[in-house]
Enzyme design. Structure first.
Site, mmCIF file in Angstrom:
data_model
loop_
_atom_site.group_PDB
_atom_site.id
_atom_site.type_symbol
_atom_site.label_atom_id
_atom_site.label_comp_id
_atom_site.label_asym_id
_atom_site.label_seq_id
_atom_site.Cartn_x
_atom_site.Cartn_y
_atom_site.Cartn_z
ATOM 1 N N HIS A 31 0.828 -1.204 0.000
ATOM 2 C CA HIS A 31 0.000 0.000 0.000
ATOM 3 C C HIS A 31 0.863 1.255 0.000
ATOM 4 O O HIS A 31 0.684 2.151 -0.812
ATOM 5 C CB HIS A 31 -0.934 0.013 1.207
ATOM 6 C CG HIS A 31 -2.218 -0.709 0.968
ATOM 7 N ND1 HIS A 31 -3.153 -0.284 0.065
ATOM 8 C CD2 HIS A 31 -2.725 -1.841 1.522
ATOM 9 C CE1 HIS A 31 -4.181 -1.114 0.062
ATOM 10 N NE2 HIS A 31 -3.944 -2.063 0.933
ATOM 11 N N HIS A 58 -35.305 23.905 36.450
ATOM 12 C CA HIS A 58 -35.540 22.508 36.090
ATOM 13 C C HIS A 58 -36.568 21.895 37.051
ATOM 14 O O HIS A 58 -37.518 21.227 36.628
ATOM 15 C CB HIS A 58 -34.234 21.698 36.181
ATOM 16 C CG HIS A 58 -33.342 21.827 35.003
ATOM 17 N ND1 HIS A 58 -32.677 22.981 34.688
ATOM 18 C CD2 HIS A 58 -32.985 20.907 34.055
ATOM 19 C CE1 HIS A 58 -31.942 22.780 33.602
ATOM 20 N NE2 HIS A 58 -32.115 21.532 33.195
ATOM 21 N N ASP A 62 -10.603 -7.356 1.342
ATOM 22 C CA ASP A 62 -10.447 -6.059 0.695
ATOM 23 C C ASP A 62 -11.417 -5.868 -0.460
ATOM 24 O O ASP A 62 -11.745 -4.733 -0.809
ATOM 25 C CB ASP A 62 -9.020 -5.909 0.154
ATOM 26 C CG ASP A 62 -8.052 -5.384 1.198
ATOM 27 O OD1 ASP A 62 -8.509 -4.892 2.245
ATOM 28 O OD2 ASP A 62 -6.830 -5.470 0.968
#
Length: 436
Positions: free
Chosen positions: A265, A423, A364
């Protein structure tokens, strides 16, 4: 003589040598960072004009306007129809296998109702638009088109935008054909950081996407890192890597070629072999020396093996599994008699290829799972690219009056404990409300 490291777990400095071999600094050099900053800024503010300039200056492809960078679908289809019959069959068969595998990853929305009528659930929706980057520097990668675009399609993404560098305006016909097979919607001849910027910010011609996937060079990786947050990304990928664990009974030439398959690669790719038989390591090294001159990319394989390759001797396969988990490889081959048993002892790997007849190269191209995998030890916490990367979930909550009273009291207590009065009051206001 092939230059490749030899390690043994009996060496006193083994851990240090293994760390030096496997650690990867994914930080970009300053020059890359500076270049990417400049490119992204120009693309964001100048749009198409910047794309035209960078395509000319960096890819040697001269166009008058960015619209010329788009390849019409008719050209993809023509490329597909012009393929040799066996090439087309291979491409379409691989695509069908990738699609079939990823159908198993589809997620469904769900909802549950509690006894008091409160409803909880999760809604799964695909992303609206994604960008697929297909590299094209040192080789053409039609497989990357399939492995990135098909999972997005299975997820139900509404529009898939593909970009691929085309030095001199040339793009491999097989890549165009893969775009037709994978169901890509639009394709632009764009590469590098400028392509990432176009996908992230959008230009007059290239639409902005919600997520960018696909590997690339250092500039592409750095650009993806920089635009993350503005858009989603799959990962910042490092160099490709393979780890083979062998019991010493596989044909040495098979193993040598499996190591070559990743070393070719690029020069930073990592190819490692672990075996409890020192004799077998010698045989594999001899096979590599014998076969290397036959490789078309030997000028890449040789320095890759010298820089990042290693033959590692361990005491037994149990220790091999322990070393593998420390490496957490992208690709792991278990070339042993009982691969399932050994696989059960390993927690960290992007993909595991089990048995002597399962080379990583099949993964692959056509096994089925996406070949986009976590690298650089990120398999400790990351997963292969899949349908789940192209979906998002939304939590659903619907309280009944009774449920609101029960949960509101709990929420109010916790909110008061945190000092968040609004809250708490928001929940408390509903505690005394009558049932509807």
């Amino acid at each position: 003589m092939l230059d490749i490291q030899r390690l043994s777990t009996t060496q006193p400095d083994f851990e240090a040598r293994l760390a030096a071999l496997t650690d990867w600094d994914d930080g970009a050099p300053h020059a890359v960072e500076a270049a990417v900053d400049s490119i992204l800024a120009r693309v964001r503010h100048e749009g198409d004009r910047a794309l035209v300039d960078y395509t000319r200056d960096l890819d040697g492809y001269h166009v008058e306007q960015a619209a010329e960078l788009e390849v019409p679908p008719a050209r993809w289809q023509a490329a597909l129809e012009a393929l040799e019959p066996e090439d087309r069959k291979a491409l379409e068969t691989a695509a069908a296998r990738v699609e079939a595998y990823h159908q198993h990853q589809r997620q469904e929305s769900w909802e549950t109702t509690e006894p008091d009528g409160t409803k909880l659930g999760q809604r799964i929706r695909p992303l609206e638009r994604v960008g697929v980057y297909v590299p094209g520097g040192k080789a053409a990668y039609p497989s990357s088109v399939l492995m990135n675009a098909i999972p997005a399609r299975v997820a139900g993404v509404r529009e898939v935008i593909m970009v691929a560098p085309a030095p001199g305006g040339e793009i491999a016909p097989m890549v165009l054909a893969a775009a037709a097979v994978a169901g890509v919607d639009r394709l632009f001849l764009l590469g590098g950081a400028q392509a990432v910027g176009a996908l992230a910010y959008g230009t007059e011609t290239v639409p902005a996407v919600d997520k960018i996937v696909g590997p690339g060079n250092a500039y592409v990786a750095e650009a993806k890192r920089r635009v993350f947050g503005h858009v989603g990304i799959d990962m910042v990928a490092g160099p490709s890597e393979i780890l083979v664990i062998c019991d010493g009974q596989t044909d040495p030439e098979w193993t040598a070629m499996d190591l070559f398959s990743q070393a070719e690669h690029d020069e930073d790719a990592r190819a490692l072999l672990i075996c409890p038989e020192a004799r077998y390591l010698d045989e594999v090294q001899a096979a590599m020396e014998r076969l290397l001159p036959e490789m078309s990319r030997s000028e890449i394989i040789r320095p890759s093996l010298a820089r990042r390759g290693a033959l590692i001797c361990v005491r037994d396969l149990g220790e091999a599994a322990e070393v593998a988990d420390r490496i957490a490889p992208e690709h792991l081959e278990l070339s042993v008699v009982e691969p399932e048993r050994l696989a059960s002892a390993i927690d960290h790997a992007g993909a595991i290829f089990m048995g002597r007849y399962t080379p990583e190269a099949i993964g692959d191209y056509c096994a089925g799972p996406s070949h986009v995998l976590p690298t650089s030890r990120t398999a400790r916490f990351a997963s292969p690219l899949g349908v789940y990367d192209f979906c998002k979930s939304t939590s659903l909550v619907q309280c009944s009056p009774a449920g609101s009273r029960t949960l509101g009291a709990i929420a109010a207590r916790l909110a008061h404990a945190e000092g968040l009065t609004a809250h708490a009051r928001s929940a408390e206001l509903r505690l005394e409300s009558p049932d509807e």
